[in-house]
Scaffold this active site. Sequence first.
Site, PDB file in Angstrom:
ATOM      1  N   GLY A  21     -10.646  13.474 -11.731  1.00  0.00           N
ATOM      2  CA  GLY A  21     -11.888  14.219 -11.949  1.00  0.00           C
ATOM      3  C   GLY A  21     -12.205  14.508 -13.408  1.00  0.00           C
ATOM      4  O   GLY A  21     -12.998  15.406 -13.698  1.00  0.00           O
ATOM      5  N   GLU A  90     -13.141   8.302 -21.656  1.00  0.00           N
ATOM      6  CA  GLU A  90     -12.185   7.194 -21.824  1.00  0.00           C
ATOM      7  C   GLU A  90     -11.607   7.169 -23.243  1.00  0.00           C
ATOM      8  O   GLU A  90     -11.585   6.134 -23.915  1.00  0.00           O
ATOM      9  CB  GLU A  90     -12.863   5.854 -21.505  1.00  0.00           C
ATOM     10  N   CYS A 178       2.077  11.275  -7.216  1.00  0.00           N
ATOM     11  CA  CYS A 178       2.798  12.451  -7.702  1.00  0.00           C
ATOM     12  C   CYS A 178       4.099  12.016  -8.378  1.00  0.00           C
ATOM     13  O   CYS A 178       4.461  10.839  -8.335  1.00  0.00           O
ATOM     14  CB  CYS A 178       3.098  13.405  -6.544  1.00  0.00           C
ATOM     15  N   CYS A 181       6.509  10.099  -5.977  1.00  0.00           N
ATOM     16  CA  CYS A 181       6.117   8.770  -5.470  1.00  0.00           C
ATOM     17  C   CYS A 181       5.854   7.767  -6.584  1.00  0.00           C
ATOM     18  O   CYS A 181       5.735   6.564  -6.324  1.00  0.00           O
ATOM     19  CB  CYS A 181       4.865   8.907  -4.601  1.00  0.00           C
TER      20      CYS A 181
HETATM   21  P1  ADP Z   1     -11.241  10.304 -13.546  1.00  0.00           P
HETATM   22  O1  ADP Z   1     -12.322  10.359 -14.616  1.00  0.00           O
HETATM   23  O2  ADP Z   1     -10.145  11.290 -13.777  1.00  0.00           O
HETATM   24  O3  ADP Z   1     -10.735   8.912 -13.305  1.00  0.00           O
HETATM   25  P2  ADP Z   1     -13.444  10.753 -11.734  1.00  0.00           P
HETATM   26  O4  ADP Z   1     -14.140  11.981 -12.216  1.00  0.00           O
HETATM   27  O5  ADP Z   1     -14.057   9.422 -12.174  1.00  0.00           O
HETATM   28  O6  ADP Z   1     -11.906  10.786 -12.180  1.00  0.00           O
HETATM   29  O7  ADP Z   1     -13.351  10.713 -10.159  1.00  0.00           O
HETATM   30  C1  ADP Z   1     -12.872  11.803  -9.413  1.00  0.00           C
HETATM   31  C2  ADP Z   1     -13.248  11.530  -7.959  1.00  0.00           C
HETATM   32  O8  ADP Z   1     -12.500  10.424  -7.478  1.00  0.00           O
HETATM   33  C3  ADP Z   1     -12.900  12.637  -6.988  1.00  0.00           C
HETATM   34  O9  ADP Z   1     -13.880  13.655  -6.939  1.00  0.00           O
HETATM   35  C4  ADP Z   1     -12.848  11.880  -5.659  1.00  0.00           C
HETATM   36  O10 ADP Z   1     -14.133  11.763  -5.107  1.00  0.00           O
HETATM   37  C5  ADP Z   1     -12.430  10.485  -6.056  1.00  0.00           C
HETATM   38  N1  ADP Z   1     -11.044  10.127  -5.709  1.00  0.00           N
HETATM   39  C6  ADP Z   1     -10.639   8.893  -5.307  1.00  0.00           C
HETATM   40  N2  ADP Z   1      -9.315   8.852  -5.120  1.00  0.00           N
HETATM   41  C7  ADP Z   1      -8.820  10.070  -5.413  1.00  0.00           C
HETATM   42  C8  ADP Z   1      -7.499  10.648  -5.426  1.00  0.00           C
HETATM   43  N3  ADP Z   1      -6.400   9.934  -5.107  1.00  0.00           N
HETATM   44  N4  ADP Z   1      -7.375  11.948  -5.793  1.00  0.00           N
HETATM   45  C9  ADP Z   1      -8.475  12.666  -6.104  1.00  0.00           C
HETATM   46  N5  ADP Z   1      -9.747  12.178  -6.125  1.00  0.00           N
HETATM   47  C10 ADP Z   1      -9.924  10.895  -5.791  1.00  0.00           C
HETATM   48 ZN    ZN Z   2       3.468  11.639  -3.635  1.00  0.00          ZN
END
Ligand code: ADP
Ligand code: ZN
Length: 202
Positions: A21, A90, A178, A181
């Site tokens: 997120g 990023e 986590c 894992c």
């Molecule tokens: P980041 O920028 O950290 O890669 P994003 O803000 O792009 O994350 O995306 C977060 C969203 O991804 C969450 O709100 C959820 O909808 C989705 N999501 C997909 N897989 C997961 C996961 N394993 N854990 C939490 N959220 C996930």
């Molecule tokens: Zn785990």
Amino acid sequence: MDIITGNAGWIEVICGPMFSGKSEELIRRLRRAMIARKRVAVFKPVIDDRYSAEEIVSHGDLRMQSQVIHDAGEMLERIDWRAEVVGVDEANFMGPSLVEVAGRLADSGKQVIIAGLDTDYLGRPFAPIPDLLAQAESITKTLAVCVRCGNPAKHTQRLRGSDELIVVGAKDMYEARCRRCFEPGIPKQQEIDFVKARRREP
Ligand code: ADP
Ligand code: ZN
């Protein structure tokens, strides 16, 4: 967050694994700044073309217009200096100069919000986030959900293919895990399956 405003700038870092997120949180903060009628400049590195050329995009499909740059130094050339808030997504693709550039922007009175991975696919600190954490006024660590067991996930698991530090990809290449894992590097069985599948390709 209680940061005393005025004309002093500051640096906020949002860090954690993929899918935690970070982009959502960055976009949320930038939207609030816009609602407050602040002038906002948003940047992302050119290497991240996973979804969209001129927007930052979260995995949940939140979007925001951004300027695409090749390295952090380009921010200093392209920024509208009237901007009060600067967002960077990023950060790991921006290079080490981001630390100095973020410092200069904050010194000039801007609120600088930076999102990026804090660890790489081996679980090591991922530049330039560690140095930015040392410079920042505010740090937020976001956690994902472990796809294996549902616990809070701080790791980005690479699923296949390469031991390069930077390999751009999303759900097909990476997943959140986590500490229990997480398998640093590329999981063995996954790699065997990947190599077999490639051999079968014509
Ligand atoms: P980041 O920028 O950290 O890669 P994003 O803000 O792009 O994350 O995306 C977060 C969203 O991804 C969450 O709100 C959820 O909808 C989705 N999501 C997909 N897989 C997961 C996961 N394993 N854990 C939490 N959220 C996930
Ligand atoms: Zn785990």
